[in-house]
Design a protein around this motif. Structure first.
Motif, PDB file in Angstrom:
ATOM      1  N   ALA A  74      -7.710   8.408  -6.828  1.00 22.05           N
ATOM      2  CA  ALA A  74      -7.466   9.657  -6.121  1.00 22.05           C
ATOM      3  C   ALA A  74      -8.723  10.213  -4.975  1.00 22.05           C
ATOM      4  O   ALA A  74      -9.758   9.872  -5.194  1.00 22.05           O
ATOM      5  N   GLU A  75      -8.109  10.799  -4.288  1.00 19.57           N
ATOM      6  CA  GLU A  75      -9.083  11.170  -3.318  1.00 19.57           C
ATOM      7  C   GLU A  75      -8.740  12.455  -2.637  1.00 19.57           C
ATOM      8  O   GLU A  75      -7.439  12.925  -2.637  1.00 19.57           O
ATOM      9  N   VAL A  76      -9.804  13.631  -1.939  1.00 21.09           N
ATOM     10  CA  VAL A  76      -9.531  14.770  -1.391  1.00 21.09           C
ATOM     11  C   VAL A  76      -9.857  14.693   0.071  1.00 21.09           C
ATOM     12  O   VAL A  76     -10.929  14.289   0.157  1.00 21.09           O
ATOM     13  N   PHE A  77      -8.905  15.401   0.906  1.00 27.23           N
ATOM     14  CA  PHE A  77      -9.591  15.365   2.355  1.00 27.23           C
ATOM     15  C   PHE A  77      -9.359  16.821   2.919  1.00 27.23           C
ATOM     16  O   PHE A  77      -8.620  17.554   2.194  1.00 27.23           O
ATOM     17  N   ALA A 124       3.274  20.377   6.364  1.00 26.08           N
ATOM     18  CA  ALA A 124       3.004  18.975   5.774  1.00 26.08           C
ATOM     19  C   ALA A 124       4.517  18.311   5.974  1.00 26.08           C
ATOM     20  O   ALA A 124       4.584  17.036   6.097  1.00 26.08           O
ATOM     21  N   THR A 125       5.432  19.007   5.210  1.00 22.44           N
ATOM     22  CA  THR A 125       6.625  18.466   4.997  1.00 22.44           C
ATOM     23  C   THR A 125       7.350  18.136   6.558  1.00 22.44           C
ATOM     24  O   THR A 125       7.894  17.207   6.776  1.00 22.44           O
ATOM     25  N   ARG A 126       7.181  19.088   7.251  1.00 23.64           N
ATOM     26  CA  ARG A 126       7.572  19.018   8.687  1.00 23.64           C
ATOM     27  C   ARG A 126       7.148  17.797   9.186  1.00 23.64           C
ATOM     28  O   ARG A 126       7.725  16.963  10.138  1.00 23.64           O
ATOM     29  N   SER A 127       5.672  17.654   9.303  1.00 28.87           N
ATOM     30  CA  SER A 127       4.984  16.451   9.849  1.00 28.87           C
ATOM     31  C   SER A 127       5.377  15.132   9.405  1.00 28.87           C
ATOM     32  O   SER A 127       5.615  14.337  10.121  1.00 28.87           O
ATOM     33  N   LEU A 128       5.798  15.004   8.119  1.00 31.64           N
ATOM     34  CA  LEU A 128       6.376  13.812   7.662  1.00 31.64           C
ATOM     35  C   LEU A 128       7.825  13.340   8.013  1.00 31.64           C
ATOM     36  O   LEU A 128       8.100  12.649   8.224  1.00 31.64           O
ATOM     37  N   LEU A 129       8.727  14.654   8.028  1.00 28.05           N
ATOM     38  CA  LEU A 129       9.935  14.391   8.609  1.00 28.05           C
ATOM     39  C   LEU A 129       9.949  13.798   9.883  1.00 28.05           C
ATOM     40  O   LEU A 129      10.990  13.142  10.302  1.00 28.05           O
ATOM     41  N   PRO A 157      -0.017  12.046   7.382  1.00 26.10           N
ATOM     42  CA  PRO A 157       0.335  11.162   8.117  1.00 26.10           C
ATOM     43  C   PRO A 157      -0.860  10.430   8.650  1.00 26.10           C
ATOM     44  O   PRO A 157      -1.008   9.093   8.741  1.00 26.10           O
ATOM     45  N   ASP A 158      -2.091  11.190   9.194  1.00 25.28           N
ATOM     46  CA  ASP A 158      -3.268  10.516   9.416  1.00 25.28           C
ATOM     47  C   ASP A 158      -3.760   9.601   8.379  1.00 25.28           C
ATOM     48  O   ASP A 158      -4.192   8.546   8.755  1.00 25.28           O
ATOM     49  N   VAL A 159      -3.762  10.145   7.318  1.00 29.00           N
ATOM     50  CA  VAL A 159      -4.403   9.135   6.131  1.00 29.00           C
ATOM     51  C   VAL A 159      -3.422   7.791   6.089  1.00 29.00           C
ATOM     52  O   VAL A 159      -4.015   6.795   5.741  1.00 29.00           O
ATOM     53  N   ALA A 160      -2.142   8.195   5.985  1.00 27.99           N
ATOM     54  CA  ALA A 160      -1.359   6.774   6.004  1.00 27.99           C
ATOM     55  C   ALA A 160      -1.435   5.949   7.099  1.00 27.99           C
ATOM     56  O   ALA A 160      -1.387   4.704   6.650  1.00 27.99           O
ATOM     57  N   ASP A 161      -1.577   6.564   8.357  1.00 26.70           N
ATOM     58  CA  ASP A 161      -1.656   5.598   9.278  1.00 26.70           C
ATOM     59  C   ASP A 161      -3.061   4.876   9.018  1.00 26.70           C
ATOM     60  O   ASP A 161      -3.263   3.591   9.375  1.00 26.70           O
ATOM     61  N   LYS A 171       0.820  -1.212  -0.104  1.00 26.35           N
ATOM     62  CA  LYS A 171       0.050  -0.213   0.021  1.00 26.35           C
ATOM     63  C   LYS A 171       0.861   1.238  -0.001  1.00 26.35           C
ATOM     64  O   LYS A 171       1.718   1.350   0.968  1.00 26.35           O
ATOM     65  N   VAL A 172       0.701   2.066  -0.912  1.00 27.70           N
ATOM     66  CA  VAL A 172       1.515   3.376  -1.337  1.00 27.70           C
ATOM     67  C   VAL A 172       0.668   4.498  -1.201  1.00 27.70           C
ATOM     68  O   VAL A 172      -0.495   4.603  -1.881  1.00 27.70           O
ATOM     69  N   LEU A 173       0.996   5.567  -0.750  1.00 31.91           N
ATOM     70  CA  LEU A 173       0.111   6.595  -0.597  1.00 31.91           C
ATOM     71  C   LEU A 173       0.948   8.004  -0.924  1.00 31.91           C
ATOM     72  O   LEU A 173       2.183   8.131  -0.652  1.00 31.91           O
TER      73      LEU A 173
END
Length: 273
Positions: free
Chosen positions: A215-218, A257-262, A228-232, A154-156
């Motif tokens: 494709a999805e929009v949140f 967004a970048t900071r939260s992923l890092l 990260p929430d969607v990935a979890d 599974k890849v996001l």
């Protein structure tokens, strides 16, 4: 398209076995050469009132300690990799981020763990991930904590219609082509027809490369933690994203967004700039 040369970064103070096993796994999957790299530097002398805090003898001792540790890392790297993949070792006394960025010229992909332990935030003994991603010119795979066996089910894809996101999708194509489920996610409170047209174009582009995607929009959250929430929630094995940042007074300033992923070491992340 594939990865034929992978540079594996080993934090001189970090865990070794999980990262090397991951590197070997990826090198086997992509039939790639695996280049192990580790570096650490000696802090410069600090001049204090009354003299220099670190004398030449102390600096020489620090250098020898680094060199011994690098030899130990080389031995462990070669022992774990064995004869299963083609390998090369690069160990040096020097700034770890700078040397890794320089070695990016021989890489299709850079693999690293998040800095950990006492070395985290120490520019002389650990890699500055932001600096690396924004300057290496190569995709950077940041492994989740203690990952050894990497599934590619599974890849996001965290999508914004920007140069960075387009680059990340192309850079990650070998992973996308292996995935069983790919979800392209855009964070937008008021998605327009233009937003959906862009997503449809990306899904069509991926289809041409043998990748079936949805494709999805949140809606957006104020803390930037949506991806990260969607990935979890989807139990993603990998998150693909562009990295967005700029330099200010020699430090990298990132968007939410970048900071939260890092900062999320529970996820495997592939980031490009």
């Amino acid at each position: 398209m594939g990865y034929k040369s992978i540079v594996l970064n080993l934090d001189i103070d970090g865990m070794v076995a999980p990262v090397v096993k991951l590197g070997v796994d990826l090198a086997q999957r992509f039939d790639a050469r695996l280049i192990g790299l580790s570096a650490a530097d000696i802090p410069p002398p600090v001049v204090m009132e009354g003299g220099v805090a670190f004398e030449g003898e102390s600096m020489m001792r620090q250098r020898k300690n680094i060199e011994r540790r690098l030899e130990d890392l080389r031995a462990e790297f070669e022992s774990l990799a064995g004869a299963t993949v083609d390998t090369e070792w690069r160990g040096a006394v020097g700034n770890p981020t700078r040397l890794l960025i320089e070695s990016a010229r021989v890489a299709d992909l850079i693999v690293t763990a998040s800095p950990e332990g006492a070395s985290s935030g120490n520019a002389y003994r650990s890699t500055d991930l932001g600096n690396l991603i924004l300057q290496a010119g190569r995709p950077v795979f940041i492994a989740s904590t203690n990952l050894e066996n990497f599934r590619i089910n599974k890849v996001l894809v965290g999508w914004k219609d920007t140069r960075e996101a387009r680059r990340a999708v192309v850079d990650a194509m070998p992973f996308l082509q292996m995935a069983q489920e790919v979800r392209v996610v855009t964070i937008d409170d008021e998605a327009t027809d233009e937003t959906w047209n862009g997503l449809d174009d990306l899904v069509a582009f991926l289809s041409l490369h043998g990748v079936k995607a949805k494709a999805e929009v949140f809606p957006e959250k104020s803390n930037g933690a949506n991806i990260p929430d969607v990935a979890d929630a989807m139990n993603a094995d990998l998150v693909i994203s562009g990295a967005y940042g700029h330099s200010r007074f020699r430090e990298w300033i990132f968007g939410g967004a970048t900071r939260s992923l890092l900062e999320n070491d529970r996820l495997n992340r592939l980031m490009s700039n």
